[in-house]
Design a protein around this motif. Structure first.
Motif, short mmCIF file in Angstrom:
data_model
loop_
_atom_site.label_atom_id
_atom_site.label_comp_id
_atom_site.label_asym_id
_atom_site.label_seq_id
_atom_site.Cartn_x
_atom_site.Cartn_y
_atom_site.Cartn_z
N GLU B 62 42.14 41.12 41.55
CA GLU B 62 41.37 39.85 41.61
C GLU B 62 41.51 39.21 42.65
O GLU B 62 40.59 38.36 43.00
CB GLU B 62 42.27 39.11 40.57
N VAL B 66 38.29 37.30 44.39
CA VAL B 66 37.83 35.90 44.79
C VAL B 66 37.55 35.94 46.29
O VAL B 66 36.70 35.03 46.57
CB VAL B 66 39.37 35.30 44.66
N PHE B 127 42.57 33.78 37.73
CA PHE B 127 41.39 33.91 38.78
C PHE B 127 40.31 34.36 38.08
O PHE B 127 39.30 34.02 38.38
CB PHE B 127 41.90 34.86 39.54
N ILE B 131 36.73 32.17 37.81
CA ILE B 131 35.65 32.55 38.47
C ILE B 131 34.48 32.65 37.41
O ILE B 131 33.28 32.29 37.52
CB ILE B 131 35.70 33.87 39.12
#
Lengths: 312, 307, 403
Positions: B62, B66, B127, B131
């Motif tokens: 993750e 990101v 995360f 997103i």
């Protein structure tokens, strides 16, 4: 906490759980079923953890049981109730054979191997199209067990939870408790004090896996289908693990509280914040674990303040 | 002497296998290496964190996801090529990682060990879902010409761009090896990894070292995040499978053995592509990954017990 | 203070019941974290708003209550229970993935309320779990089943080859993602194209990038060796560009390069590689030019949400609400039996470019759309090639060889 108070609490929750269908509607019953399933998985994960072994294979054994049950019905014409028992036996026997091989592994290596085995089960089910239905999955033609009666389905899930609770209590109250704790605390001294480590680990692994398979059987009978993506979902590994850790490990009550917290929070958040509730869910997990490093148990047990972390 | 002879035997055998493979199914080796490069380049930073800070970072993939989003939108805003974004993304991700470490992971290090698992699991969810909320589940892909670079040898035409991951993996592995054995900070980090209490006694600031190592790993993750844009489309859950794969590779190599991750990746990449090359076995290629991991771990544990 | 609270509570209950009398409630269940569910629920809300602005249904207001199923069977079942018992909705809409749909079916059957389903193509599981008429008559399946899609493509390619004699297809290769979606496409393709000797069909699976794969080398090697006239891939949007990039690197250029993902990545049309790629789909913005229903939907959706509908699930969910409402108007009630009867007479000119009616499919009695469309990326836009009555452009053939 006072022993009597905790008994009263346990009795209260027990009575509440059994009588819930008398006053709750179908929606609370469905949510309760979902929570009880994860709660039972969290308890079984914790039971093995008490020996220090961290399993990442819950989804694998759950899925194995689920497929054993559904294929038992479809390919062997088993009645529904028998297929659930068959699921438990199947996962238990599989765990016994696997356990002979892998229970000598420790720490991360054990975790990885259980994870890999779960993936192997999934791929096998996925690829044996003609027998298992392949990636598309299979459905039970005669439908859901008990004709979909909400109360009976609830009680079935409760039986699953009760089995996990009973096994966990047995682990806590019997000789097994001392054996597993000794293995976790110091394997070498456990061995020198005459504990047959391998045998106890095998027992714990087989019992927890059989219960996980049993729960898989209950799952497929409650929904009438199985697909590899559904029953081998990583959720069945990660969520029980999160619940046990948030509630507090090495006990029966910890996973129970953790499952209640995460189960209720996730359902509630979903209704309050339809778009984006999962962000909040993740943040809640982070906050709880940062501020309650011993889990929710910390709220009731003041003496749990001691940390076991690294003091560098 | 016996050991040496056995090593020589194994080397000769693998060399023979490679030659045979080149003559028989060259694509297996080509694509196997390319896949291995990507596996290893993503796994190495996780191996560093696991080897020294001793945490299983379930948010590893993750973090890369990101970084990829940051690189993508940075590149699009500035009209920049993702290759130019490698260094800036590495720096930004390292800073982000360092902040995350100080805010969350550092606190969990003092708690029971398992808490790090659940903490990083929480980070992974937060995360991915953040997103998803901002950019939706739709995928983004940068159209780039050079990623279709190709080479002809006889009848064989294959893509060459993915070899870049092989290079990156080698640079990561040996760069880290040099850092850990030649520099003062690196030696301190290694000492902390092997024995945090001992390191503290000789005056090394253990938590500072953990933070640095974590930030360094995240810099590599960030670099990979930018480079990943050349290979794949990005979407919120793009990183999660890499966490599990990386974890498996690290366990196969043995924790703390960073160059070993290269070997494990090559073995798995080539084995997978070998099975994929034949009709009866191609659906079973994925299983070989997990079977090999179990076999290697079990074999090592048996060997460890004997000696 | 206490008395005021009580008064407020009583007021709330009164207001609530008065409100309830004046509304018809639709329960919507989608996977909201996914773009299909996010936009599907938004499009359904758009339809509800339009209908309310035009005076509602049977003199009542329409209300849409959306619950997330998170793509999971157990959460989906809880969503049905919540909508049925707490919100007491009159009818249901929604659905996308088969796994979540399977979780809903037992609860749907328990309540027997009309369901207008917008998803779930898996006939081997979902249609089988629904079972034959009459027990599944409450369920109206708008989305085509996998075999409907396959049959429709076979029909489409036959028609295209007749009309454009320069297009000749003998060998078909299908690269299918290894999950349920790809596997069912493969099963349908094998039967419907490989059945008679008209076509030679081969295929191989790959792991979609969406599910942790993204390595297409092996499947493309197999495809290249087969030398197909038509190369079809059944995967997801994340696979679209990397597949083309890899094909280019391997210099694999079949006569027809065809993709069948549920949606395409953002900005796919602006990539040079997208030129003349064909696709299967149900809807495209190009249809705004020759279909007034499409144009109206598109205009209102963009005006309300300031974004483009990314997949056909938006117009599909929008259609689902209109079909339900037309049925309720005709039946004069939301009671299942009369409503089912009224819906059987549905003739809805949908923004998907076809008039939707319900006919029996292999198992169930109420199947809506059976036809897919064959489209082509031309200059950054999806143009409809077939069915010819909805066509917006002629096909460009063959797919250009890589330079």
């Amino acid at each position: 906490m006072n022993r009597n108070v905790s008994r009263i609490f346990a009795a209260f929750f027990g009575v509440l759980a059994i009588t819930l269908p008398l006053f709750a509607g179908d929606y609370p019953l469905q949510v309760a079923r979902n929570i009880m399933l994860y709660m039972a998985l969290a308890i079984t994960w914790d039971m093995l953890l008490r020996s220090g072994q961290i399993s990442f294979g819950i989804a694998g054994l759950f899925g194995l049981g689920a497929y054993a049950a559904i294929l038992g019905v479809i390919r062997a014409g088993m009645p529904a109730w028998l297929s659930i028992l068959f699921a438990a036996v199947f996962s238990g026997v599989a765990a016994f054979l696997i356990g002979l091989l892998i229970l000598r592994l420790r720490a991360m290596y054990f975790s990885i191997v259980t994870l890999a085995l779960g993936e192997i089960f999934r791929i096998i089910v996925h690829n044996l199209h003609d027998f298992t239905g392949g990636p598309e999955g299979v459905v039970i033609q005669q439908g859901v067990i008990f004709g979909g009666n909400a109360n009976k389905l609830y009680w079935l899930a409760l039986v699953g939870l009760a089995v996990a609770l009973a096994a966990s209590t047995w682990f806590e109250k019997s000789k097994i408790h001392f054996a597993l704790t000794a293995i976790r605390d110091n394997e070498i001294s456990a061995k020198s004090s005459g504990i047959d480590i391998f045998r106890w680990l095998l027992l714990a692994f087989v019992v927890t896996s059989a219960i996980q398979g049993f729960l898989g059987g209950i799952f497929v009978q409650s929904y009438g289908f199985a697909t590899p993506d559904t029953v081998f979902s990583a959720d069945f590994t990660l969520l029980p693990l999160a619940m046990a850790l948030l509630g507090g490990v090495y006990s029966t009550t910890g996973p129970v509280f953790g499952a209640l917290l995460l189960g209720l929070v996730s359902e509630w958040l979903k209704l309050k914040i339809p778009y984006g509730h999962l962000v909040v869910y993740g943040i809640i997990i982070i906050i709880v674990i940062l501020f309650m490093p011993q889990g929710l148990k910390q709220l009731v047990r003041r003496d749990a303040g001691k940390t076991e972390g690294r003091n560098a | 002497m016996v050991v040496k002879r056995r090593t020589a035997f194994i080397v000769a055998l693998s060399a023979a296998a490679v030659v045979a493979l080149i003559l028989w199914k060259p694509t297996v080796l080509i694509y196997g290496l390319q896949a291995a490069g990507l596996y290893a380049a993503v796994a190495i930073p996780m191996g560093l964190v696991l080897g020294i800070v001793h945490i299983v970072n379930l948010a590893h993939g993750e973090f890369m996801m990101v970084a990829s989003y940051a690189a993508y939108f940075g590149c699009r805003a500035l009209g920049m090529d993702p290759l130019l974004a490698i260094v800036p993304t590495a720096i930004v991700t390292a800073v982000f990682g360092w902040i995350m470490f100080q805010l969350t992971i550092r606190r969990a290090l003092k708690a029971p060990e398992l808490n790090q698992l659940i903490l990083t699991f929480g980070l992974a969810i937060a995360f991915t879902q953040s997103i998803n909320l901002i950019f939706t589940s739709q995928t983004y892909k940068m159209p780039l010409d050079y990623v279709s670079a190709s080479m002809d040898i006889g009848d064989l035409t294959f893509g060459t761009w993915s070899f870049v991951f092989v290079a990156v993996a080698i640079i990561f592995a040996y760069g880290l090896q040099l850092f850990l054995t030649k520099t003062t900070t690196g030696k301190a980090a290694l000492a902390v990894g092997q024995n945090p209490r001992g390191a503290a006694i000789v005056g090394i600031d253990v938590y500072r070292t953990y933070g640095l190592v974590f930030a360094l790993a995240l810099a590599l993750v960030g670099a990979m995040g930018a480079l990943f844009l050349t290979k794949s489309a990005i979407f919120p859950s793009v990183g999660s499978p890499f966490t599990m794969k990386s974890f498996c590779l690290i366990a196969m190599a043995g924790i703390g053995n960073i160059p070993g991750i290269l070997g494990a990746s090559v073995l798995l990449g080539v084995a997978e592509n070998f099975l994929r090359a034949f009709r009866p076995t191609r659906d079973w290629a994925e299983i070989v990954f997990f079977v090999l991991i179990i076999v290697v771990i079990l074999a090592r544990s048996l060997k460890g017990r004997k000696s | 203070m206490k008395r005021m609270m009580l008064a407020l509570a009583v007021l709330a209950i009164l207001a609530g019941s008065a409100y309830a009398q004046g509304t018809i409630k639709i329960g919507g269940i989608w996977t909201l974290a996914d773009i299909t569910g996010k936009q599907g629920s938004a499009a359904a809300q758009l339809a509800v708003d339009e209908i309310n602005a035009a005076g509602g249904v049977l003199g009542k207001k329409l209300e849409l209550i959306v619950v997330d199923d998170e793509g999971k069977a157990d959460k989906a079942a809880a969503a049905v229970e919540k909508l049925a018992t707490v919100d007491k909705v009159d009818v249901f809409v929604g659905g996308m993935a088969s796994g979540a749909e399977l979780g809903k079916i037992p609860a749907f059957k328990k309540y027997g309320k009309v369901v207008m389903s917008t998803g779930a193509a898996g006939s081997a599981t979902v249609e089988k779990a629904l079972g034959p008429s009459p027990e599944s008559d409450f369920y109206f399946h708008l989305h085509p089943w996998d075999y409907n899609q396959g049959a429709s493509y076979a029909e489409g390619w036959n028609a295209i080859q007749q009309k454009y004699p320069n297009i000749q297809i003998k060998k078909i290769f299908l690269a299918y993602e290894e999950g349920a979606f790809g596997k069912s496409s493969w099963d349908a393709t094998k039967v419907l194209f490989g059945g008679d000797n008209r076509y030679i069909v081969d295929g191989a699976s790959f792991k979609s990038a969406l599910l942790g794969g993204g390595d297409y080398t092996a499947v493309l090697e197999a495809a290249k060796a087969f030398k197909p006239d038509l190369f079809l891939w059944a995967g997801y949007d994340a696979d679209a560009l990397p597949l083309l990039e890899q094909s280019k690197a391997m210099k694999f250029s079949p006569g027809i390069y065809l993709g069948a993902p549920p949606g395409w990545p953002i900005g796919f049309g602006s990539s040079k590689l997208s030129r003349n790629v064909m696709l299967y789909g149900m809807w495209s913005t190009a249809m705004n030019d020759n279909n007034p229903a499409s144009a109206k939907f598109y205009k209102n959706y963009v005006a309300k949400y300031k974004e483009e509908p990314a997949t056909y699930f938006a117009p599909l969910a929008y259609s689902a609400v209109y079909i339900l409402v037309d049925g309720i108007k005709a039946a004069g009630t939301t009671e299942t039996a009369p409503l089912v009867k009224a819906l059987e007479a549905t003739k809805y000119a949908s923004p998907l470019g076809e008039t939707i009616t319900f006919k029996p499919s292999n198992i169930i009695k109420h199947q809506g759309i059976t036809r897919q469309k064959i489209l082509q990326w031309q200059d950054g836009f999806q143009e409809v090639i077939w069915p010819f009555e909805a066509a917006t452009a002629a096909p460009v053939y063959p797919f250009p060889a890589w330079k």
